[in-house]
Design a protein around this motif. Structure first.
Motif, mmCIF file in Angstrom:
data_model
loop_
_atom_site.group_PDB
_atom_site.id
_atom_site.type_symbol
_atom_site.label_atom_id
_atom_site.label_comp_id
_atom_site.label_asym_id
_atom_site.label_seq_id
_atom_site.Cartn_x
_atom_site.Cartn_y
_atom_site.Cartn_z
ATOM 1 N N ALA A 1 38.599 -6.615 12.533
ATOM 2 C CA ALA A 1 39.595 -5.845 13.288
ATOM 3 C C ALA A 1 39.306 -5.886 14.789
ATOM 4 O O ALA A 1 40.232 -5.842 15.604
ATOM 5 N N SER A 2 38.030 -6.002 15.142
ATOM 6 C CA SER A 2 37.659 -6.003 16.550
ATOM 7 C C SER A 2 38.159 -7.236 17.292
ATOM 8 O O SER A 2 38.155 -7.273 18.524
ATOM 9 N N MET A 3 38.589 -8.236 16.544
ATOM 10 C CA MET A 3 39.130 -9.465 17.143
ATOM 11 C C MET A 3 40.497 -9.218 17.792
ATOM 12 O O MET A 3 40.930 -9.986 18.654
ATOM 13 N N TYR A 4 41.200 -8.186 17.383
ATOM 14 C CA TYR A 4 42.610 -8.004 17.729
ATOM 15 C C TYR A 4 42.831 -6.845 18.691
ATOM 16 O O TYR A 4 42.583 -5.692 18.346
ATOM 17 N N PRO A 5 43.342 -7.120 19.893
ATOM 18 C CA PRO A 5 43.632 -6.048 20.844
ATOM 19 C C PRO A 5 44.995 -5.392 20.646
ATOM 20 O O PRO A 5 45.246 -4.313 21.182
ATOM 21 N N TYR A 6 45.865 -6.052 19.874
ATOM 22 C CA TYR A 6 47.239 -5.552 19.728
ATOM 23 C C TYR A 6 47.500 -5.162 18.280
ATOM 24 O O TYR A 6 47.219 -5.929 17.355
ATOM 25 N N TRP A 7 48.090 -3.974 18.107
ATOM 26 C CA TRP A 7 48.340 -3.441 16.772
ATOM 27 C C TRP A 7 49.716 -2.811 16.686
ATOM 28 O O TRP A 7 50.208 -2.222 17.653
ATOM 29 N N GLY A 8 50.319 -2.927 15.504
ATOM 30 C CA GLY A 8 51.548 -2.218 15.236
ATOM 31 C C GLY A 8 51.263 -0.787 14.814
ATOM 32 O O GLY A 8 50.110 -0.375 14.712
ATOM 33 N N GLN A 9 52.342 -0.050 14.533
ATOM 34 C CA GLN A 9 52.203 1.363 14.176
ATOM 35 C C GLN A 9 51.897 1.570 12.703
ATOM 36 O O GLN A 9 51.523 2.673 12.288
ATOM 37 N N GLY A 10 52.052 0.541 11.898
ATOM 38 C CA GLY A 10 51.757 0.616 10.475
ATOM 39 C C GLY A 10 52.982 0.914 9.637
ATOM 40 O O GLY A 10 53.931 1.560 10.089
ATOM 41 N N THR A 11 52.957 0.416 8.400
ATOM 42 C CA THR A 11 54.030 0.684 7.449
ATOM 43 C C THR A 11 53.403 0.988 6.087
ATOM 44 O O THR A 11 52.469 0.305 5.667
ATOM 45 N N GLN A 12 53.906 2.023 5.425
ATOM 46 C CA GLN A 12 53.310 2.475 4.175
ATOM 47 C C GLN A 12 53.785 1.631 3.005
ATOM 48 O O GLN A 12 54.992 1.396 2.841
ATOM 49 N N VAL A 13 52.842 1.197 2.195
ATOM 50 C CA VAL A 13 53.134 0.544 0.925
ATOM 51 C C VAL A 13 52.505 1.385 -0.179
ATOM 52 O O VAL A 13 51.303 1.662 -0.147
ATOM 53 N N THR A 14 53.322 1.808 -1.125
ATOM 54 C CA THR A 14 52.841 2.620 -2.239
ATOM 55 C C THR A 14 53.194 1.917 -3.549
ATOM 56 O O THR A 14 54.361 1.596 -3.781
ATOM 57 N N VAL A 15 52.178 1.680 -4.368
ATOM 58 C CA VAL A 15 52.377 1.017 -5.659
ATOM 59 C C VAL A 15 52.060 2.023 -6.752
ATOM 60 O O VAL A 15 50.925 2.495 -6.871
ATOM 61 N N SER A 16 53.051 2.341 -7.541
ATOM 62 C CA SER A 16 52.867 3.323 -8.615
ATOM 63 C C SER A 16 52.465 2.620 -9.908
ATOM 64 O O SER A 16 52.889 1.496 -10.180
ATOM 65 N N SER A 17 51.653 3.314 -10.694
ATOM 66 C CA SER A 17 51.171 2.725 -11.960
ATOM 67 C C SER A 17 52.122 3.005 -13.101
ATOM 68 O O SER A 17 53.037 3.791 -12.985
#
Length: 122
Positions: free
Chosen positions: A106-122
Motif C-alpha cells: 500500500a505504501s507504493m501508492y500515493p493516490y487512493w479512492g474513497q472506497g466501495t463496499q462489497v458484501t457477500v452473503s452466505s
C-alpha cells in the motif's frame, strides 16, 4: 492533483459476481491497483496492473478476480466471480505515477479512492 472514483460495489450472494470500476483523472498513472480492507483488519493487496498490462494477484483471489485497464480512458476494472463471504470488504482503487517498488504494498501508492463496499452473503 489525482482523483480516483470507484463504482460497482454492492451486495451479492456467495458464488455470485460483481464488477468494480475505477476512473482516474489528473495525470497519467503508471500502476493502478485494487486493495481491500475487511472489517477490523488491515488493508490488503488484491490486484495490480501497470501501464504494460502485466497483472499481479493476491493468492486469495487468483483465478477468481481479473483486473483490466484502459490506458486511453485511465480506468481499471476488477471482475470478481465465485465470490466468497470472506471477500466482504471495502475495496479501494490505488494509483502511482511511477513503477519502481513493490506494487503489492500500500505504501507504493500515493493516490487512493474513497472506497466501495462489497458484501457477500452466505
Amino acid at each position: 492533483q489525482v482523483h480516483l472514483v470507484e463504482s460497482g460495489g454492492g451486495l451479492v450472494q456467495a458464488g455470485g459476481s460483481l464488477r468494480l470500476s475505477c476512473a482516474a483523472s489528473g495525470r497519467t498513472l503508471y500502476v493502478m491497483a485494487w486493495f481491500r480492507q475487511p472489517p477490523g483488519q488491515e488493508r490488503e493487496f488484491v490486484a495490480a496492473i501497470p501501464w504494460t498490462h502485466s497483472t499481479t494477484y493476491a493468492d486469495s483471489v487468483e483465478g477468481r478476480f481479473t483486473i483490466s485497464r484502459d490506458n486511453a480512458k485511465n480506468t481499471i476494472d476488477l471482475q470478481m466471480i465465485s465470490l466468497k463471504p470472506e471477500d466482504t470488504s471495502v475495496y479501494y482503487c490505488a494509483a502511482s505515477g511511477w513503477g519502481s517498488g513493490d506494487i503489492t504494498k500500500a505504501s507504493m501508492y500515493p493516490y487512493w479512492g474513497q472506497g466501495t463496499q462489497v458484501t457477500v452473503s452466505s
